[in-house]
Design an enzyme around this catalytic site. Structure first.
Site, mmCIF file in Angstrom:
data_model
loop_
_atom_site.group_PDB
_atom_site.id
_atom_site.type_symbol
_atom_site.label_atom_id
_atom_site.label_comp_id
_atom_site.label_asym_id
_atom_site.label_seq_id
_atom_site.Cartn_x
_atom_site.Cartn_y
_atom_site.Cartn_z
ATOM 1 N N CYS A 15 0.841 -1.193 0.000
ATOM 2 C CA CYS A 15 0.000 0.000 0.000
ATOM 3 C C CYS A 15 0.884 1.254 0.000
ATOM 4 O O CYS A 15 1.743 1.400 0.864
ATOM 5 C CB CYS A 15 -0.890 -0.015 1.237
ATOM 6 S SG CYS A 15 -1.603 1.580 1.625
ATOM 7 N N GLU A 16 0.661 2.138 -0.971
ATOM 8 C CA GLU A 16 1.523 3.329 -1.055
ATOM 9 C C GLU A 16 1.199 4.369 0.015
ATOM 10 O O GLU A 16 1.952 5.313 0.199
ATOM 11 C CB GLU A 16 1.454 3.955 -2.454
ATOM 12 C CG GLU A 16 0.155 4.670 -2.773
ATOM 13 C CD GLU A 16 0.155 5.280 -4.164
ATOM 14 O OE1 GLU A 16 0.995 4.904 -4.989
ATOM 15 O OE2 GLU A 16 -0.713 6.129 -4.424
ATOM 16 N N HIS A 17 0.079 4.190 0.697
ATOM 17 C CA HIS A 17 -0.266 5.136 1.767
ATOM 18 C C HIS A 17 0.333 4.727 3.106
ATOM 19 O O HIS A 17 0.487 5.563 3.986
ATOM 20 C CB HIS A 17 -1.787 5.249 1.908
ATOM 21 C CG HIS A 17 -2.449 5.740 0.667
ATOM 22 N ND1 HIS A 17 -3.424 5.029 -0.003
ATOM 23 C CD2 HIS A 17 -2.238 6.867 -0.056
ATOM 24 C CE1 HIS A 17 -3.801 5.706 -1.067
ATOM 25 N NE2 HIS A 17 -3.105 6.818 -1.140
ATOM 26 N N HIS A 18 0.588 3.431 3.299
ATOM 27 C CA HIS A 18 1.084 2.962 4.595
ATOM 28 C C HIS A 18 2.353 2.112 4.488
ATOM 29 O O HIS A 18 2.946 1.757 5.498
ATOM 30 C CB HIS A 18 -0.002 2.137 5.303
ATOM 31 C CG HIS A 18 -1.236 2.916 5.626
ATOM 32 N ND1 HIS A 18 -2.333 2.949 4.798
ATOM 33 C CD2 HIS A 18 -1.530 3.727 6.682
ATOM 34 C CE1 HIS A 18 -3.268 3.727 5.327
ATOM 35 N NE2 HIS A 18 -2.807 4.215 6.464
ATOM 36 N N GLN A 58 -4.875 -0.361 -4.938
ATOM 37 C CA GLN A 58 -5.447 -1.494 -5.675
ATOM 38 C C GLN A 58 -6.323 -1.084 -6.851
ATOM 39 O O GLN A 58 -6.575 -1.859 -7.753
ATOM 40 C CB GLN A 58 -6.230 -2.399 -4.716
ATOM 41 C CG GLN A 58 -6.378 -3.805 -5.292
ATOM 42 C CD GLN A 58 -7.260 -4.702 -4.465
ATOM 43 O OE1 GLN A 58 -7.114 -4.732 -3.250
ATOM 44 N NE2 GLN A 58 -8.172 -5.412 -5.111
ATOM 45 N N HIS A 85 -5.648 -6.025 2.536
ATOM 46 C CA HIS A 85 -4.718 -4.931 2.819
ATOM 47 C C HIS A 85 -4.343 -4.973 4.291
ATOM 48 O O HIS A 85 -5.223 -4.833 5.137
ATOM 49 C CB HIS A 85 -5.372 -3.585 2.495
ATOM 50 C CG HIS A 85 -5.649 -3.414 1.031
ATOM 51 N ND1 HIS A 85 -5.219 -2.327 0.330
ATOM 52 C CD2 HIS A 85 -6.284 -4.207 0.144
ATOM 53 C CE1 HIS A 85 -5.592 -2.449 -0.932
ATOM 54 N NE2 HIS A 85 -6.242 -3.586 -1.070
ATOM 55 N N CYS A 143 -2.932 -2.826 5.967
ATOM 56 C CA CYS A 143 -3.208 -1.546 6.638
ATOM 57 C C CYS A 143 -4.654 -1.480 7.116
ATOM 58 O O CYS A 143 -4.978 -0.665 7.974
ATOM 59 C CB CYS A 143 -2.877 -0.365 5.726
ATOM 60 S SG CYS A 143 -3.676 -0.424 4.139
#
Ligand SMILES: [Zn+2]
Length: 228
Positions: free
Chosen positions: A121-124, A162, A190, A192
């Site tokens: 995940c590019e956010h976490h 995703q 995910h 996260c």
């Protein structure tokens, strides 16, 4: 929540808006946002810089980098980022797909299902773990089956969202196979979402990209039937 709803939420600071944006896992574009100078420095230089910064992160967390168990971690993380889990950022790592003449005149749907998928995940920066299912209808050429797995792996080995992943895989398949008739479905968990935040261990996320023949209900139903 849509991106513009998040951005229009009044009374939130820029930081709070960014946090909200990340928790909602909103993608900003279909291309991975890369800097223009992304590959101006070598992998070895990148590993040195990441190692140095990760060491700072660990020290800031209060960890004792003199400890035998921890002292090699910054370098290990740096190597893992550059050479393994984010290796797919580098266009040079894109698999070269060899095409074969479709000698058997196979003109039906080909489906490769349950391709193991590990992404992040590019956010976490925590794992996305799941399965990819891809299908295509030959335009006269076929691709080695393992290449389908490798294309999925290549685009997974990046910080991802995703919603973007099936589109990137489908675009590559269209280009390689010279056909618009491709379908990609991804079903993934995910970490996260399951290991932190809302801690939901039962949910998974399904995203799909259909084009060409697969936009027809009958073709899509046939593809989805094979997945069951
Ligand atoms: Zn996330």
């Amino acid at each position: 929540m849509q991106q513009n709803e998040v951005l229009n939420t009044p009374g939130l600071s820029q930081e709070e808006l960014e946090d909200l944006f990340a928790e909602e896992h909103i993608a900003s574009s279909y291309d991975t946002p890369l800097r223009k100078d992304a590959f101006d420095i070598s992998d070895e230089e990148k590993m040195k810089i990441i190692s140095r910064h990760f060491r700072e992160i660990m020290l800031t967390l209060g960890l004792d980098l003199q400890d035998d168990s921890l002292k090699g971690t910054p370098r290990r993380i740096a190597k893992m980022f550059v050479k393994e889990i984010f290796h797919g950022l580098n266009p040079e790592s894109k698999p070269v797909a060899t095409l074969f003449d479709n000698k058997y005149n196979y003109n039906q749907m080909l489906v490769e299902k349950n391709i193991t998928l590990y992404s992040y995940c590019e956010h976490h920066f925590v794992p996305i773990i799941g399965k990819a299912h891809v299908g295509y209808i030959s335009s006269g050429k076929v691709i080695g089956l393992s290449k389908l797995n490798r294309i999925v792996q290549h685009y997974s080995q990046r910080p991802q969202v995703q919603e973007r992943l099936p589109t990137q895989i489908a675009n590559e398949l269209k280009a390689v196979l010279n056909t618009d008739d491709v379908a990609v479905v991804i079903d993934a968990v995910h970490l996260c979402v399951s290991s932190r935040g809302v801690k939901d261990i039962n949910s998974s996320t399904v995203t799909a990209e259909y084009s060409g023949e697969f936009l027809k209900t009958s073709r899509r139903d046939e593809f989805l039937k094979y997945l069951n």
